[in-house]
Design an enzyme around this catalytic site. Structure first.
Site, short mmCIF file in Angstrom:
data_model
loop_
_atom_site.label_atom_id
_atom_site.label_comp_id
_atom_site.label_asym_id
_atom_site.label_seq_id
_atom_site.Cartn_x
_atom_site.Cartn_y
_atom_site.Cartn_z
N ASP A 47 0.92 -1.12 0.15
CA ASP A 47 0.06 -0.14 -0.26
C ASP A 47 1.13 1.05 0.02
OD1 ASP A 47 -1.57 -1.36 0.57
OD2 ASP A 47 -1.82 -1.12 2.61
N ARG A 48 0.06 1.73 -0.55
CA ARG A 48 1.57 3.45 -0.77
C ARG A 48 2.15 4.15 0.40
NH1 ARG A 48 0.82 8.87 -0.32
NH2 ARG A 48 -1.25 9.10 0.99
#
Length: 436
Positions: A211-212
């Site tokens: 995930d970012r």
């Protein structure tokens, strides 16, 4: 069939006959499949500008694109200057039969109905490169293009660290706030582009992603064969990982497991929940230390569901301290929306934020820039707000396969928790738990 050239060879054997809006050929039941294949032939995979793959590669691929801009480092953030871009998306199965206006409003609520109507009529938004009415219904094989002056949100200025770089693989420690690959509002501020621009690594193939907001180890392959080999290992659960998480509360018992399924709550918001009826998921936890009202926890995911560790920690009563989705940040936090991004939630609320005008320019035949049109572009406040770059206390620390194992540097927030304890001793203890 492949020796005969596959679709290339087959397409040389016939010509379509267009008559009275019907398509005729001698292929019978193969017609629909072939028609779709031909329609897809000129489309580019997600994340690249709207041109054929051959054209993009002739322009140099990432090599060519990286020559067109320079990063701007300011106030601890990495910025990308605004640039012209064609957003291009292929019709999804659930869109078939829907009007293009309904699709835009439902799937991409960055703009209001007035903007989308005017953009369709003026040609700023097209279907199959043609101007269509807002009531045009999408068919299989159709594509939508939206011409914009793109303004990417900033990410952390922290550079990615190369842990290992061989002829077959590249292992990287990703900074928090940086997406793995081009997606949503990010392209040039993605890890793939940063590695191309700053490390001259142009041909990396994504094997898995983080995930970012999650930092830590990512594995890239340098050939399709190696990428497929590693994906098979991931699917067979032959890749073992250790994560670090900083959570609320005094974690107890010191070791326990969360064995509860994960179910999608909202596709729009990319939000999930723990549910016995969901897809099976298992995570083991081990408390490394406690300091104040927080604990540093090692996480051993045995499955790879979306947001699995974050959900299982919340389910266990110890959410990640600064998690904006799952219990770490109070809903009353006025900065909460600034933390979330396209990978965390749908941008449905963005259209309620401030709107400003932006000029769109295009290159003329002479190469001179000329004003093309004015558009009202939604610029979410978080684009210019450093809270967009608030990290998440979740870090992929260790990765092991039958071939190799790698460990990433510890993040600052974990160092703050562990203090003077010898990290090498802790790592050795955690790695031993992988063998259990």
């Amino acid at each position: 069939w492949l020796k005969d050239g596959g679709w290339v060879g087959e397409c040389k054997k016939f010509e379509y006959v267009i008559r009275d809006t019907f398509v005729l050929s001698s292929l019978g039941p193969w017609l629909n499949l072939l028609h779709k294949a031909l329609a897809m032939a000129t489309k580019l995979p997600k994340g690249h500008p709207k041109k054929s793959m051959d054209e993009w590669l002739k322009d140099g691929g990432w090599v060519g694109e990286c020559k067109k801009f320079e990063y701007v480092i300011r106030d601890g953030l990495r910025w990308v200057p605004a640039y012209d871009f064609d957003f291009h998306v292929n019709a999804k199965q659930r869109w078939l039969g829907m009007t293009v206006l309904d699709i835009l409003l439902k799937e991409f609520p960055y703009y209001d109905e007035e903007y989308y109507r005017s953009s369709l009529l003026s040609g700023r938004i097209t279907v199959n490169d043609a101007v269509v009415s807002p009531d045009f219904k999408l068919r299989d094989g159709d594509s939508i293009t939206h011409v914009v002056n793109r303004k990417e949100p900033p990410v952390s200025e922290e550079p990615p660290q190369i842990i290992c770089d061989t002829d077959e693989i590249c292992v990287v420690s990703k900074p928090s706030t940086v997406p793995t690959h081009p997606c949503g509002r990010y392209r040039r501020n993605s890890l793939l582009c940063i590695l191309a621009k700053e490390k001259k690594l142009y041909d990396l193939l994504t094997v898995h992603r983080l995930d970012r907001l999650t930092s830590g180890l990512l594995l890239f392959a340098k050939s399709k064969t190696k990428a497929e080999e590693m994906r098979q290992k991931l699917e067979a659960r032959e890749v073992f990982k250790i994560y670090l998480a900083r959570v609320k509360g005094h974690f107890a018992p010191k070791e326990h497991s969360a064995d509860i399924g994960i179910m999608l709550v909202s596709r729009k918001e990319a939000r999930n929940r723990c549910d016995a009826k969901g897809k099976s998921a298992l995570t083991h936890f081990y408390c490394i230390c406690t300091k104040g009202d927080e604990s540093l926890v090692a996480c051993f995911p045995k499955t790879g569901r979306t947001h699995q560790i974050r959900l299982h920690l919340e389910y266990s009563g110890f959410p990640i301290t600064n998690d904006p989705l799952y219990g770490g940040v109070s809903p009353a936090d006025e900065n909460m929306e600034n933390v979330l991004d396209d990978e965390e939630k749908h941008e449905g609320k963005a259209k309620r934020q401030k709107v400003e005008k932006a000029d769109i320019v295009e290159k003329g035949a002479s190469g001179d820039e000329k004003k093309r049109f004015q558009l009202h572009e939604v610029i979410p406040k978080r684009v210019a707000d450093d809270t967009n770059c608030r990290l998440l206390y979740l870090h992929a620390l260790h990765l092991r396969t039958s071939e190799f194992e790698y460990t990433a540097p510890w993040p600052t927030w974990a160092d703050e928790m562990i203090g003077d304890v010898d990290k090498a001793v802790v790592e050795s203890e955690l790695k031993a738990k992988l063998d259990r």
